[in-house]
Design a protein around this motif. Structure first.
Motif, PDB file in Angstrom:
ATOM      1  N   LEU A   6      50.614  40.976  42.070  1.00 58.46           N
ATOM      2  CA  LEU A   6      50.407  40.555  40.681  1.00 58.46           C
ATOM      3  C   LEU A   6      50.419  41.748  39.740  1.00 58.46           C
ATOM      4  CD1 LEU A   6      49.827  37.909  39.122  1.00 58.46           C
ATOM      5  CD2 LEU A   6      47.415  38.527  39.216  1.00 58.46           C
ATOM      6  N   VAL A   7      49.728  42.802  40.123  1.00 64.44           N
ATOM      7  CA  VAL A   7      49.694  43.995  39.278  1.00 64.44           C
ATOM      8  C   VAL A   7      51.078  44.621  39.168  1.00 64.44           C
ATOM      9  CG1 VAL A   7      48.854  46.380  39.215  1.00 64.44           C
ATOM     10  CG2 VAL A   7      47.249  44.509  39.535  1.00 64.44           C
ATOM     11  N   ALA A   8      51.814  44.632  40.265  1.00 68.13           N
ATOM     12  CA  ALA A   8      53.166  45.196  40.233  1.00 68.13           C
ATOM     13  C   ALA A   8      54.071  44.410  39.290  1.00 68.13           C
ATOM     14  CB  ALA A   8      53.764  45.218  41.639  1.00 68.13           C
ATOM     15  N   GLU A   9      53.927  43.081  39.294  1.00 66.51           N
ATOM     16  CA  GLU A   9      54.753  42.249  38.420  1.00 66.51           C
ATOM     17  C   GLU A   9      54.364  42.415  36.950  1.00 66.51           C
ATOM     18  OE1 GLU A   9      54.042  38.430  40.054  1.00 66.51           O
ATOM     19  OE2 GLU A   9      55.252  38.802  41.859  1.00 66.51           O
TER      20      GLU A   9
ATOM     21  N   SER B 217      50.681  38.954  34.403  1.00 66.42           N
ATOM     22  CA  SER B 217      49.442  38.196  34.388  1.00 66.42           C
ATOM     23  C   SER B 217      48.282  39.167  34.539  1.00 66.42           C
ATOM     24  CB  SER B 217      49.417  37.150  35.509  1.00 66.42           C
ATOM     25  OG  SER B 217      48.341  36.268  35.339  1.00 66.42           O
ATOM     26  N   LEU B 218      47.090  38.690  34.198  1.00 65.14           N
ATOM     27  CA  LEU B 218      45.892  39.527  34.255  1.00 65.14           C
ATOM     28  C   LEU B 218      45.183  39.288  35.578  1.00 65.14           C
ATOM     29  CD1 LEU B 218      44.304  41.444  32.291  1.00 65.14           C
ATOM     30  CD2 LEU B 218      42.891  39.464  31.739  1.00 65.14           C
ATOM     31  N   LEU B 219      44.839  40.364  36.274  1.00 68.64           N
ATOM     32  CA  LEU B 219      44.161  40.249  37.562  1.00 68.64           C
ATOM     33  C   LEU B 219      42.678  39.951  37.339  1.00 68.64           C
ATOM     34  CD1 LEU B 219      44.382  40.535  40.639  1.00 68.64           C
ATOM     35  CD2 LEU B 219      44.022  42.995  40.357  1.00 68.64           C
ATOM     36  N   PHE B 220      42.199  38.843  37.898  1.00 67.96           N
ATOM     37  CA  PHE B 220      40.797  38.441  37.806  1.00 67.96           C
ATOM     38  C   PHE B 220      40.287  38.419  36.365  1.00 67.96           C
ATOM     39  CE2 PHE B 220      40.692  40.811  42.055  1.00 67.96           C
ATOM     40  CZ  PHE B 220      41.150  39.698  42.745  1.00 67.96           C
ATOM     41  N   PRO B 221      40.869  37.579  35.496  1.00 61.50           N
ATOM     42  CA  PRO B 221      40.490  37.571  34.075  1.00 61.50           C
ATOM     43  C   PRO B 221      39.019  37.258  33.825  1.00 61.50           C
ATOM     44  CG  PRO B 221      41.865  35.672  34.627  1.00 61.50           C
ATOM     45  CD  PRO B 221      41.939  36.612  35.784  1.00 61.50           C
ATOM     46  N   ALA B 222      38.431  36.342  34.613  1.00 62.28           N
ATOM     47  CA  ALA B 222      37.025  35.998  34.404  1.00 62.28           C
ATOM     48  C   ALA B 222      36.123  37.205  34.659  1.00 62.28           C
ATOM     49  CB  ALA B 222      36.629  34.832  35.302  1.00 62.28           C
TER      50      ALA B 222
ATOM     51  N   ALA C 181      49.038  49.666  23.774  1.00 63.54           N
ATOM     52  CA  ALA C 181      48.532  49.398  25.128  1.00 63.54           C
ATOM     53  C   ALA C 181      49.670  49.523  26.130  1.00 63.54           C
ATOM     54  CB  ALA C 181      47.928  47.996  25.193  1.00 63.54           C
ATOM     55  N   ARG C 182      49.375  50.077  27.298  1.00 61.52           N
ATOM     56  CA  ARG C 182      50.434  50.252  28.298  1.00 61.52           C
ATOM     57  C   ARG C 182      50.704  48.969  29.073  1.00 61.52           C
ATOM     58  NH1 ARG C 182      50.517  52.463  33.870  1.00 61.52           N
ATOM     59  NH2 ARG C 182      48.629  51.841  34.963  1.00 61.52           N
ATOM     60  N   ASP C 183      49.741  48.054  29.086  1.00 64.98           N
ATOM     61  CA  ASP C 183      49.951  46.788  29.774  1.00 64.98           C
ATOM     62  C   ASP C 183      48.996  45.748  29.231  1.00 64.98           C
ATOM     63  OD1 ASP C 183      47.459  47.243  30.937  1.00 64.98           O
ATOM     64  OD2 ASP C 183      48.313  48.154  32.716  1.00 64.98           O
ATOM     65  N   ARG C 184      49.069  44.540  29.780  1.00 64.14           N
ATOM     66  CA  ARG C 184      48.266  43.449  29.227  1.00 64.14           C
ATOM     67  C   ARG C 184      46.776  43.647  29.484  1.00 64.14           C
ATOM     68  NH1 ARG C 184      51.650  39.163  30.641  1.00 64.14           N
ATOM     69  NH2 ARG C 184      50.192  37.578  29.966  1.00 64.14           N
ATOM     70  N   THR C 185      46.399  44.320  30.563  1.00 65.10           N
ATOM     71  CA  THR C 185      44.976  44.595  30.795  1.00 65.10           C
ATOM     72  C   THR C 185      44.403  45.410  29.654  1.00 65.10           C
ATOM     73  OG1 THR C 185      45.282  44.544  33.202  1.00 65.10           O
ATOM     74  CG2 THR C 185      43.294  45.612  32.379  1.00 65.10           C
ATOM     75  N   GLN C 186      45.128  46.468  29.241  1.00 67.29           N
ATOM     76  CA  GLN C 186      44.641  47.313  28.155  1.00 67.29           C
ATOM     77  C   GLN C 186      44.620  46.554  26.828  1.00 67.29           C
ATOM     78  OE1 GLN C 186      43.372  49.973  29.475  1.00 67.29           O
ATOM     79  NE2 GLN C 186      44.314  49.194  31.344  1.00 67.29           N
ATOM     80  N   ALA C 187      45.583  45.668  26.626  1.00 68.94           N
ATOM     81  CA  ALA C 187      45.607  44.861  25.406  1.00 68.94           C
ATOM     82  C   ALA C 187      44.401  43.929  25.359  1.00 68.94           C
ATOM     83  CB  ALA C 187      46.904  44.068  25.327  1.00 68.94           C
ATOM     84  N   VAL C 188      44.083  43.333  26.492  1.00 72.51           N
ATOM     85  CA  VAL C 188      42.949  42.409  26.543  1.00 72.51           C
ATOM     86  C   VAL C 188      41.630  43.165  26.350  1.00 72.51           C
ATOM     87  CG1 VAL C 188      41.656  40.883  28.097  1.00 72.51           C
ATOM     88  CG2 VAL C 188      44.136  40.654  27.868  1.00 72.51           C
TER      89      VAL C 188
ATOM     90  N   LEU D  26      45.684  33.963  24.486  1.00 72.05           N
ATOM     91  CA  LEU D  26      46.027  33.311  25.755  1.00 72.05           C
ATOM     92  C   LEU D  26      46.088  34.326  26.895  1.00 72.05           C
ATOM     93  CD1 LEU D  26      48.721  30.794  24.470  1.00 72.05           C
ATOM     94  CD2 LEU D  26      46.337  30.321  25.090  1.00 72.05           C
ATOM     95  N   MET D  27      46.562  35.538  26.607  1.00 71.93           N
ATOM     96  CA  MET D  27      46.533  36.603  27.609  1.00 71.93           C
ATOM     97  C   MET D  27      45.105  36.876  28.047  1.00 71.93           C
ATOM     98  SD  MET D  27      49.307  39.158  25.805  1.00 71.93           S
ATOM     99  CE  MET D  27      48.717  40.626  26.664  1.00 71.93           C
ATOM    100  N   ALA D  28      44.175  36.900  27.078  1.00 71.02           N
ATOM    101  CA  ALA D  28      42.772  37.176  27.384  1.00 71.02           C
ATOM    102  C   ALA D  28      42.158  36.089  28.241  1.00 71.02           C
ATOM    103  CB  ALA D  28      41.976  37.338  26.090  1.00 71.02           C
ATOM    104  N   GLN D  29      42.709  34.874  28.177  1.00 83.46           N
ATOM    105  CA  GLN D  29      42.241  33.786  29.038  1.00 83.46           C
ATOM    106  C   GLN D  29      42.783  33.910  30.455  1.00 83.46           C
ATOM    107  OE1 GLN D  29      42.988  29.919  27.262  1.00 83.46           O
ATOM    108  NE2 GLN D  29      42.423  30.665  25.232  1.00 83.46           N
ATOM    109  N   GLY D  30      43.721  34.841  30.648  1.00 81.11           N
ATOM    110  CA  GLY D  30      44.287  35.058  31.974  1.00 81.11           C
ATOM    111  C   GLY D  30      45.563  34.310  32.238  1.00 81.11           C
ATOM    112  N   LEU D  31      46.135  33.694  31.216  1.00 77.90           N
ATOM    113  CA  LEU D  31      47.368  32.940  31.421  1.00 77.90           C
ATOM    114  C   LEU D  31      48.543  33.873  31.687  1.00 77.90           C
ATOM    115  CD1 LEU D  31      45.529  30.742  30.138  1.00 77.90           C
ATOM    116  CD2 LEU D  31      47.579  29.862  28.994  1.00 77.90           C
ATOM    117  N   SER D  32      49.404  33.484  32.595  1.00 70.73           N
ATOM    118  CA  SER D  32      50.624  34.234  32.876  1.00 70.73           C
ATOM    119  C   SER D  32      51.661  33.945  31.799  1.00 70.73           C
ATOM    120  CB  SER D  32      51.189  33.832  34.242  1.00 70.73           C
ATOM    121  OG  SER D  32      51.642  32.483  34.205  1.00 70.73           O
ATOM    122  N   ASN D  33      52.752  34.686  31.826  1.00 73.33           N
ATOM    123  CA  ASN D  33      53.821  34.430  30.862  1.00 73.33           C
ATOM    124  C   ASN D  33      54.324  32.994  30.954  1.00 73.33           C
ATOM    125  OD1 ASN D  33      53.603  37.052  30.037  1.00 73.33           O
ATOM    126  ND2 ASN D  33      55.533  37.744  30.915  1.00 73.33           N
TER     127      ASN D  33
END
Length: 218
Positions: free
Chosen positions: A119-122, A125-130, A199-206, A165-172
């Motif tokens: 998942l992280v390589a792809e 999506s956000l790994l373990f959003p909760a 941000a370098r990726d969605r984790t940093q954006a969230v 929606l990214m912050a909720q953990g939704l994938s593209n």
């Protein structure tokens, strides 16, 4: 091409366990190991792994400092997963703020380890959003600035919606279904959000969205 992984942990048994789990997959190869964060940068430069799975706590250079060093000095750095004993560890949140892409518990089941690396390589999506949300609630600055806190980023209404929606953990794909648009459209919006937030990726954006108060972690 197989997905390549570098393992960094001061416990040989942890490295051996991760190697056994990952190399049981036909599409994943462990290209190297290190016992401390101080050895990470030379190994990344020589081995060019796609993902680094790195212990958050190590004796010489911990995962937070090593992550900062990698992102500061390595062009096109790999994705970084923090490996930790406790998911509510302040060190984990510090590593995410420093630029790590996610974290993985040492007690994780084999299928969870494999899923996390893929998942992280792809990166879509956000790994373990909760868990990220809980960490932000506990260790973030607790800003109460509200949605206007990211005004300087000049997000469009649609980009702001995508960020929520990214912050909720939704994938593209899930965001595309929610907004009734194509995957390529979502990818364009996500790319625009990352660029505007620096941000370098969605984790940093969230993380930025939580810390600014744009999205509530509660």
């Amino acid at each position: 091409m197989p997905l390549t992984v570098l393992l960094v942990d001061d416990e040989p048994l942890v490295r051996a366990g991760l190697r056994a789990v990952l190399e049981a997959q036909p599409d994943i190869t462990v290209v190297g190991e290190a016992a401390d964060g101080a050895a990470v940068i030379p190994l990344i430069r020589s081995l060019r792994p796609d993902v680094v799975a790195m212990d958050v706590r190590m004796p010489l250079l911990d995962g937070i400092a090593a992550t900062r060093a990698v992102l500061r000095t390595v062009p096109e750095p790999p994705k970084i997963i923090m490996v930790t004993t406790f998911e509510n560890d302040e060190y984990v949140y510090g590593a995410l703020r420093a630029g790590a892409d996610g974290f993985l518990l040492k007690r994780a089941r084999p299928e969870e380890v494999v899923h996390a690396v893929r998942l992280v390589a792809e990166g879509d999506s956000l790994l373990f959003p909760a868990a990220v949300r809980r960490l932000a609630a506990e260790y973030g600055p607790g800003a109460e600035a509200g949605p206007e806190a990211l005004d300087s980023a000049a997000l469009t209404d649609r980009e702001a919606e995508v960020l929520r929606l990214m912050a909720q953990g939704l994938s593209n794909a899930e965001i595309a279904a929610r907004l009734v648009v194509g995957n390529e459209t979502v990818k364009s919006h996500v790319s625009a959000v990352l660029a505007k937030l620096g941000a370098r990726d969605r984790t940093q954006a969230v993380i930025a969205a939580y810390e600014s108060g744009f999205v509530s972690p509660g």
